[in-house]
Each structure stands twice: as structure tokens, then as C-alpha cells.
Design a protein around this motif. Structure first.
Motif, PDB file in Angstrom:
ATOM      1  N   TRP A 237       0.827  -1.202   0.000  1.00  0.00           N
ATOM      2  CA  TRP A 237       0.000   0.000   0.000  1.00  0.00           C
ATOM      3  C   TRP A 237       0.869   1.264   0.000  1.00  0.00           C
ATOM      4  CZ3 TRP A 237      -4.451   1.872  -1.236  1.00  0.00           C
ATOM      5  CH2 TRP A 237      -4.749   3.195  -0.854  1.00  0.00           C
ATOM      6  N   GLN A 238       1.872   1.302   0.840  1.00  0.00           N
ATOM      7  CA  GLN A 238       2.692   2.503   0.953  1.00  0.00           C
ATOM      8  C   GLN A 238       3.424   2.828  -0.345  1.00  0.00           C
ATOM      9  OE1 GLN A 238       5.236   1.942   4.375  1.00  0.00           O
ATOM     10  NE2 GLN A 238       3.492   1.648   5.753  1.00  0.00           N
ATOM     11  N   THR A 239       3.756   1.809  -1.111  1.00  0.00           N
ATOM     12  CA  THR A 239       4.518   2.019  -2.353  1.00  0.00           C
ATOM     13  C   THR A 239       3.649   1.888  -3.596  1.00  0.00           C
ATOM     14  OG1 THR A 239       5.153  -0.329  -2.470  1.00  0.00           O
ATOM     15  CG2 THR A 239       6.620   1.153  -1.246  1.00  0.00           C
ATOM     16  N   LEU A 240       2.335   1.922  -3.422  1.00  0.00           N
ATOM     17  CA  LEU A 240       1.440   1.685  -4.561  1.00  0.00           C
ATOM     18  C   LEU A 240       1.680   2.641  -5.735  1.00  0.00           C
ATOM     19  CD1 LEU A 240      -0.743  -0.423  -5.164  1.00  0.00           C
ATOM     20  CD2 LEU A 240      -2.450   1.303  -4.568  1.00  0.00           C
ATOM     21  N   PRO A 241       2.039   3.904  -5.505  1.00  0.00           N
ATOM     22  CA  PRO A 241       2.301   4.770  -6.671  1.00  0.00           C
ATOM     23  C   PRO A 241       3.355   4.213  -7.620  1.00  0.00           C
ATOM     24  CG  PRO A 241       2.103   6.103  -4.706  1.00  0.00           C
ATOM     25  CD  PRO A 241       2.112   4.665  -4.249  1.00  0.00           C
ATOM     26  N   SER A 242       4.299   3.409  -7.101  1.00  0.00           N
ATOM     27  CA  SER A 242       5.327   2.840  -7.967  1.00  0.00           C
ATOM     28  C   SER A 242       4.741   1.812  -8.926  1.00  0.00           C
ATOM     29  CB  SER A 242       6.433   2.202  -7.136  1.00  0.00           C
ATOM     30  OG  SER A 242       5.951   1.066  -6.433  1.00  0.00           O
ATOM     31  N   ARG A 243       3.490   1.381  -8.687  1.00  0.00           N
ATOM     32  CA  ARG A 243       2.830   0.388  -9.530  1.00  0.00           C
ATOM     33  C   ARG A 243       1.763   1.004 -10.439  1.00  0.00           C
ATOM     34  NH1 ARG A 243       3.599  -4.829  -6.875  1.00  0.00           N
ATOM     35  NH2 ARG A 243       4.674  -4.518  -4.876  1.00  0.00           N
ATOM     36  N   ILE A 244       1.536   2.301 -10.304  1.00  0.00           N
ATOM     37  CA  ILE A 244       0.493   2.962 -11.106  1.00  0.00           C
ATOM     38  C   ILE A 244       1.058   3.281 -12.485  1.00  0.00           C
ATOM     39  CG2 ILE A 244      -1.010   4.979 -11.279  1.00  0.00           C
ATOM     40  CD1 ILE A 244      -1.237   4.978  -8.253  1.00  0.00           C
ATOM     41  N   ALA A 245       0.718   2.436 -13.428  1.00  0.00           N
ATOM     42  CA  ALA A 245       1.331   2.503 -14.759  1.00  0.00           C
ATOM     43  C   ALA A 245       1.098   3.828 -15.472  1.00  0.00           C
ATOM     44  CB  ALA A 245       0.835   1.333 -15.613  1.00  0.00           C
ATOM     45  N   PRO A 246      -0.117   4.399 -15.464  1.00  0.00           N
ATOM     46  CA  PRO A 246      -0.316   5.647 -16.219  1.00  0.00           C
ATOM     47  C   PRO A 246       0.554   6.806 -15.740  1.00  0.00           C
ATOM     48  CG  PRO A 246      -2.429   4.637 -15.701  1.00  0.00           C
ATOM     49  CD  PRO A 246      -1.382   3.894 -14.917  1.00  0.00           C
ATOM     50  N   VAL A 247       0.804   6.873 -14.428  1.00  0.00           N
ATOM     51  CA  VAL A 247       1.640   7.947 -13.909  1.00  0.00           C
ATOM     52  C   VAL A 247       3.074   7.790 -14.393  1.00  0.00           C
ATOM     53  CG1 VAL A 247       2.620   8.954 -11.799  1.00  0.00           C
ATOM     54  CG2 VAL A 247       0.209   8.345 -11.893  1.00  0.00           C
ATOM     55  N   HIS A 248       3.586   6.567 -14.366  1.00  0.00           N
ATOM     56  CA  HIS A 248       4.964   6.344 -14.771  1.00  0.00           C
ATOM     57  C   HIS A 248       5.130   6.441 -16.283  1.00  0.00           C
ATOM     58  CE1 HIS A 248       6.851   5.341 -10.911  1.00  0.00           C
ATOM     59  NE2 HIS A 248       5.618   5.000 -10.571  1.00  0.00           N
TER      60      HIS A 248
END
Length: 256
Positions: A237-248
Motif C-alpha cells: 500500500w505505501q509504495t502503490l504509486p510505484s505500480r500505477i502505470a499511467p503515472v509512470h
């Protein structure tokens, strides 16, 4: 941002010359605090903003939304007024349905619709409210609600230890239950890229959630199954942004 107070669009992370914004929606029964660990896991040039629903945190003097349509109206209005520029919209659990309905409502508004939609720990809405979505129920007593909130990470120890804060938490939960119980799937679909997360051990998510969500978008789609339950594991949960494909993908820019 313009036209919206920081109590509505709560800025958790600002970067100079940001190129995009990740916008999270408040949780069912909760607020913005669970997003704070995300600030350490954002790609460059990405802001993080959490949209706070009426009746909680900095908007506590405003009345709660009375039904689903009023909540969706509030979120859509806030996103239009904020003038965010490029953004990705994220919703977890029942707020995933809110994010989906808001995106459908903004579908023809090219200036304000999200570039992509990311949904987490929620079934596809086309089957309507099932028994799992109706829990907890409006008729449940306070202790049952507190137990549910504690199990799902919505009742920090400092809240449970304070009678006043516990009363506020129960009021917020009951208001959200009342809104949830008015939900009806309108048949809406979206055309933006859609990414869906679900927990491998989440008993609330049906086995067909992935293909059912796929049928509700005409845009690119992916479904990622992660470890853990409704909130995955604390580390995930804490690192979920690292898995958000559209942002990356946006941060990387067009392929050369």
C-alpha cells in the motif's frame, strides 16, 4: 490549482514545474491520511492531491452528501474548478466506484477529464450492490461498525481511545453507508485507460472482477493482482504509486 480551497483538494506533495497530478479520492468511512506515505514513492514532476469529501476533515462544517448522485456531483465540480492540468484519478474500495462514475460524467469534457483511471480493491459496479458491498449495514450497531473499521484500517488507535473522535468516526461511517446504499449502476462506461488493482487475499472481491471491469472501458486496460487483502500488505500500500502505470508512463514521456 485555481478555484478550489486546499481543504477540498488537499495537497500532499508539490514539485516545482509539475507535469501531472495524481488525484486520490477520500476513502469510504475515512479521509485523506492513508495517502500520506505515498509522497515518498512518486515519480519526478508529479504532484499528489487528495480530494476530501464534504463533512470530514477540513470540510467538516459542510453537510455530508445525501446520496450517490450528490457525492459524484461534488467530486466532478471540484475537479472542474481545480483546473489541474493533466491528472490521473485514483479510487480505492467504494471510492473506486465514485472515481469511475465521475470519469464517465467527465468523458466529454476534454479539458477536465482524467488522462487515466486507476481503481483499487473494488468489484465492477455493473452487478450492483452485492452482500459484500452492503457490509457494514445501516442497521449495524456501533460496536459492529467499529469492529469493521478497525479490521479495514479505518480506526487508528488514537481515534478509538478518544470518545469524541470515535463518535465523529461513527457519524462519518453512517453518512457514507447512507450514500452507498443509494448507488445504482447507470450503465456507464469510460474510454480512458483503466488500471485495476486487487488483493489476492481480499474476500470482498469477486473472481470475475478483472474481466467485468475490462468490459466497462473502451480504452487500454490492465489488471494487477497484488499480495495481501483489501489494503494489500502495508509495504505494497505505501509504495502503490510505484505500480500505477499511467503515472509512470506519463513521467517517462513518449518513446523515442
Amino acid at each position: 490549482m485555481s478555484g478550489v480551497r486546499d481543504t477540498t483538494m488537499v495537497p500532499l506533495h508539490r514539485t516545482p514545474h509539475a507535469e501531472r497530478t495524481l488525484v486520490g479520492l477520500s476513502f469510504f468511512g475515512g479521509g485523506t491520511a492513508a495517502y500520506r506515505p505515498w509522497t515518498a514513492h512518486l515519480p519526478p514532476a508529479t504532484d499528489l492531491v487528495v480530494l476530501c469529501y464534504p463533512g470530514r476533515e477540513g470540510r467538516f462544517v459542510e453537510p455530508f452528501a445525501r446520496d450517490w448522485s450528490e457525492l459524484v456531483d461534488d467530486v466532478a465540480h471540484s475537479l472542474r474548478a481545480a483546473d489541474l492540468g493533466p491528472y490521473v484519478l485514483f479510487g480505492h474500495s467504494m471510492s473506486g466506484w465514485t472515481a469511475f462514475d465521475v470519469t464517465a460524467r467527465l468523458e466529454t469534457d476534454e479539458a477536465h477529464r482524467p488522462e487515466a483511471l486507476v481503481l483499487s480493491s473494488c468489484n465492477a459496479p455493473d452487478r450492483g450492490l452485492t452482500d459484500s458491498e452492503r457490509s457494514p449495514a445501516a442497521e449495524d450497531g456501533d460496536e459492529r461498525l467499529l469492529e469493521w473499521m478497525g479490521t479495514h484500517g479505518l480506526l487508528p488507535p488514537h481515534v478509538r481511545e478518544s470518545a469524541d473522535l470515535t463518535e465523529v468516526a461513527l457519524e462519518l461511517m453512517r453518512a457514507d453507508i447512507a450514500v452507498r446504499d443509494t448507488f445504482v449502476h447507470s450503465g456507464a462506461t469510460v474510454g480512458v485507460p483503466l488500471q485495476v488493482f486487487s488483493g489476492a487475499g481480499d474476500p470482498l472481491i469477486h473472481a470475475d472482477a478483472g474481466p467485468r471491469w475490462n468490459a466497462l472501458t473502451s480504452g487500454p486496460y490492465r489488471h494487477d493482482v497484488l499480495g495481501g487483502g483489501h489494503f494489500y500488505t502495508p509495504e505494497i500500500w505505501q509504495t502503490l504509486p510505484s505500480r500505477i502505470a499511467p503515472v509512470h508512463a506519463a513521467a517517462a514521456g513518449p518513446a523515442s
